[in-house]
Design an enzyme around this catalytic site. Structure first.
Site, short mmCIF file in Angstrom:
data_model
loop_
_atom_site.label_atom_id
_atom_site.label_comp_id
_atom_site.label_asym_id
_atom_site.label_seq_id
_atom_site.Cartn_x
_atom_site.Cartn_y
_atom_site.Cartn_z
N GLY A 172 7.09 5.17 7.94
CA GLY A 172 6.22 6.34 8.02
C GLY A 172 6.39 7.01 9.36
N CYS A 212 13.77 11.01 6.74
CA CYS A 212 13.75 10.72 8.18
C CYS A 212 15.14 10.75 8.78
CB CYS A 212 13.05 9.39 8.44
SG CYS A 212 13.67 8.07 7.43
N GLU A 257 9.99 1.39 10.47
CA GLU A 257 10.95 2.48 10.26
C GLU A 257 10.18 3.77 10.48
OE1 GLU A 257 14.06 2.34 9.78
OE2 GLU A 257 14.43 0.29 9.09
N LEU A 258 10.37 4.39 11.63
CA LEU A 258 9.52 5.52 12.01
C LEU A 258 10.29 6.84 11.95
CD1 LEU A 258 7.69 3.63 14.89
CD2 LEU A 258 7.10 3.73 12.46
N GLU A 273 10.06 16.51 14.50
CA GLU A 273 10.59 16.44 13.14
C GLU A 273 10.02 17.60 12.32
OE1 GLU A 273 9.57 12.61 11.55
OE2 GLU A 273 11.51 12.37 10.59
N LYS A 281 0.86 -1.18 0.00
CA LYS A 281 0.00 0.00 0.00
C LYS A 281 0.90 1.24 0.00
CE LYS A 281 -1.58 2.90 2.80
NZ LYS A 281 -1.49 4.06 1.89
P1 ADP Z 1 4.09 10.70 6.52
O1 ADP Z 1 4.14 11.56 7.75
O2 ADP Z 1 5.40 10.38 5.94
O3 ADP Z 1 3.04 11.10 5.55
P2 ADP Z 1 2.37 8.65 7.49
O4 ADP Z 1 2.76 7.84 8.66
O5 ADP Z 1 1.25 9.60 7.61
O6 ADP Z 1 3.72 9.32 7.08
O7 ADP Z 1 2.09 7.71 6.24
C1 ADP Z 1 2.90 6.63 5.90
C2 ADP Z 1 2.05 5.57 5.26
O8 ADP Z 1 1.08 5.14 6.21
C3 ADP Z 1 1.25 6.07 4.07
O9 ADP Z 1 1.21 5.05 3.09
C4 ADP Z 1 -0.12 6.29 4.64
O10 ADP Z 1 -1.16 6.18 3.70
C5 ADP Z 1 -0.19 5.15 5.62
N1 ADP Z 1 -1.22 5.28 6.65
C6 ADP Z 1 -1.62 6.39 7.29
N2 ADP Z 1 -2.62 6.10 8.14
C7 ADP Z 1 -2.87 4.77 8.05
C8 ADP Z 1 -3.78 3.85 8.66
N3 ADP Z 1 -4.65 4.25 9.59
N4 ADP Z 1 -3.73 2.56 8.29
C9 ADP Z 1 -2.85 2.13 7.37
N5 ADP Z 1 -1.98 2.95 6.76
C10 ADP Z 1 -1.97 4.25 7.08
#
Ligand code: ADP
Length: 480
Positions: free
Chosen positions: A225, A281, A247-248, A381, A172
């Protein structure tokens, strides 16, 4: 350009026919519409991955490696096309996008080779009539959720080892950058990776995520993410006791000691701070500079920052593109405003940049001095082109500031004292230390964080542990 989803080897839309738009962050131009899928389509993708798993895991490591290596070759062959697509949906300068395609391919090549070295073990037993065997087997169907800042590399860093180890996947990608993912999906077919081994679903994150985390066929989640979303996914993953690679977020300190090679330190700070407009990151989020070298370093850095060219990623010579979306610009603005209110000085930049014909999503490369620990950008961040500088006196003070963080992904230090290199590298509570090096990430080395920056390692031989189970066979031998 591929705009449909990949499920079980077929390119399909959402059941409802719904789509969402992908736009160019530099211009707001419409690029494409992609399927807005939810739980039902995700469940079918998982089913396809589960069905494909048996045959894929039965192939030899050499056969799987051949297909993964072929995928890498195709990415390199199509580097120009893939880079152009990435710049359109993500905004990064074309030169960086080209670099990312090569970097993305390198993870595939590495994993293709490493898959042949998934050695087992024979452990000396305590009884003469026993043989103790350890074998490594693929985890199974893996859910891969990726961010927008490295739309290709964050996929291949997971996809390469997953496939090489014999897993199948459902990917995804982020809503802002699905096209780079779908382009990889297309090349998977050309590389001879069988239908169902790689599936890609775009759409509503929570719906897709909920299916991935609750469907019993999924055995693992690999996520890159934000820490915030990562925590949410970890809670949901608990119900099925999924294996996790996370990987956060990061909040990298960049420490420059009096004895540093100042030219190298300035070049390093520029590279790690302004790559991808500060949206990585492992970008330096705070620069700590020792008193004796402070004026020289800040003077040279100001000069370098003032030379950066801001603009659309497709324009020649541009080094800093747009930020990914409006929320990203607003966050950077809020961090700078907070720092100013609390007494920081703006040495350069500090506001949105106007780019002719561009959207209102560019931010000036910014240098702040007089930064303190209470400022938001010292703790959160920023994910933008803002370099906050703080003066320190003693080594211990810089280490204490550096470690005073919930995050622990990457840290950087510049010094020519070999003993200090070891002291500092050992004292920093980070998964990655760039010692006189601002670009530590590479396919053959372990990448990952401690504290709230994540769990597990990607890259190197270490990543193979993330996609394999260790099975122990205790074997009785009669007549021995
Ligand atoms: P960023 O801050 O880099 O945008 P996110 O953590 O918001 O990072 O997003 C990273 C990934 O996690 C994206 O593919 C986003 O669509 C997905 N994502 C965000 N919320 C959810 C959720 N509730 N369930 C599954 N995937 C999610």
């Amino acid at each position: 350009m591929q705009t449909q989803n990949l499920i079980g080897g077929r390119w399909v839309g959402a059941d409802s026919g719904a789509t969402f738009a992908v736009t160019d962050p530099a211009t707001d131009e419409h690029v494409a519409d992609v399927p807005k899928c939810g739980r039902a389509e995700t469940a079918r993708a998982i089913g396809a991955a589960q069905e494909a798993w048996g045959a894929w895991r039965s192939k030899t490591a050499a056969e799987r490696g051949e297909a993964v290596r072929k995928l890498a070759e195709l990415m390199v062959r199509d580097q120009e096309r893939l880079a152009g697509l990435m710049t359109r949906e993500q905004g990064k300068p074309l030169a960086e996008a080209r670099g990312e395609i090569a970097y993305a391919a390198s993870f595939l090549t590495w994993a293709a080779e490493e898959g042949r070295r998934l050695y087992g073990e024979m452990i000396p037993a305590s009884f003469a009539n026993k043989r103790l065997l350890v074998m490594r087997q693929p985890v199974g169907v893996c859910a891969i959720i990726t961010p927008w800042n490295f739309p290709s590399a964050m996929i291949t860093r997971k996809l390469g080892p997953a496939l090489s180890c014999g897993c199948t996947v459902v990917i995804k990608p982020a809503e802002d950058t699905p096209l780079s993912a779908l382009a990889i999906g297309e090349l998977c077919g050309e590389a001879g990776i069988p239908a169902g081994v790689v599936n890609i679903v775009t759409g509503t994150p929570a719906e897709i995520g909920d299916e991935l985390l609750s469907n019993p066929a999924v055995r693992k989640l690999s996520f890159t993410g934000s820490t915030q979303v990562g925590k949410l996914l970890m809670r949901k993953a608990a119900d099925n006791v999924l294996r996790l690679s996370m990987e956060l977020g990061g909040h990298a300190p960049f420490i420059v000691f009096d004895d540093a090679d100042v030219e190298a330190a300035v070049a390093g700070a520029m590279a790690t701070k302004f790559r991808n407009a500060g949206q990585t990151c492992i970008c330096a989020n705070r620069l700590y500079v020792q008193a004796g070298i402070y004026d020289e370093f800040v003077g040279r850095l100001t000069e370098a920052v003032s030379c950066l060219k801001v603009g659309r990623g497709t324009d020649e010579g541009v080094q800093v593109g747009p930020l990914i979306n409006d929320a990203a610009v607003e966050k950077v603005e809020a961090h700078v405003a907070d720092a100013r209110e609390r007494g920081a000085d703006v040495l350069f930049g500090g506001q949105r940049a106007h780019v002719a014909g561009g959207a209102d999503r560019f931010f000036q490369p910014t240098l702040l001095a007089g930064v303190t620990g209470e400022m938001r950008l010292s703790r959160e961040e920023t994910f933008g082109p803002v370099a906050p500088v703080r003066r320190f006196m003693e080594e211990a003070e810089a280490i204490a500031w550096a470690n005073d963080s919930d995050f622990g992904l990457a840290a950087y230090a510049y010094t020519r004292d070999a003993s200090r290199c070891f002291r500092v590298a050992e004292a920093l509570e980070y998964g990655i230390v760039g010692m006189n090096d601002a670009a530590p990430s590479t396919a053959q080395a372990p990448f990952g964080g401690v504290k709230q920056s994540g769990i597990g390692r990607e890259g190197g031989k270490y990543v193979m542990d993330e996609y394999t189970e260790t099975k122990y066979v205790s074997w009785g031998v009669s007549g021995a």
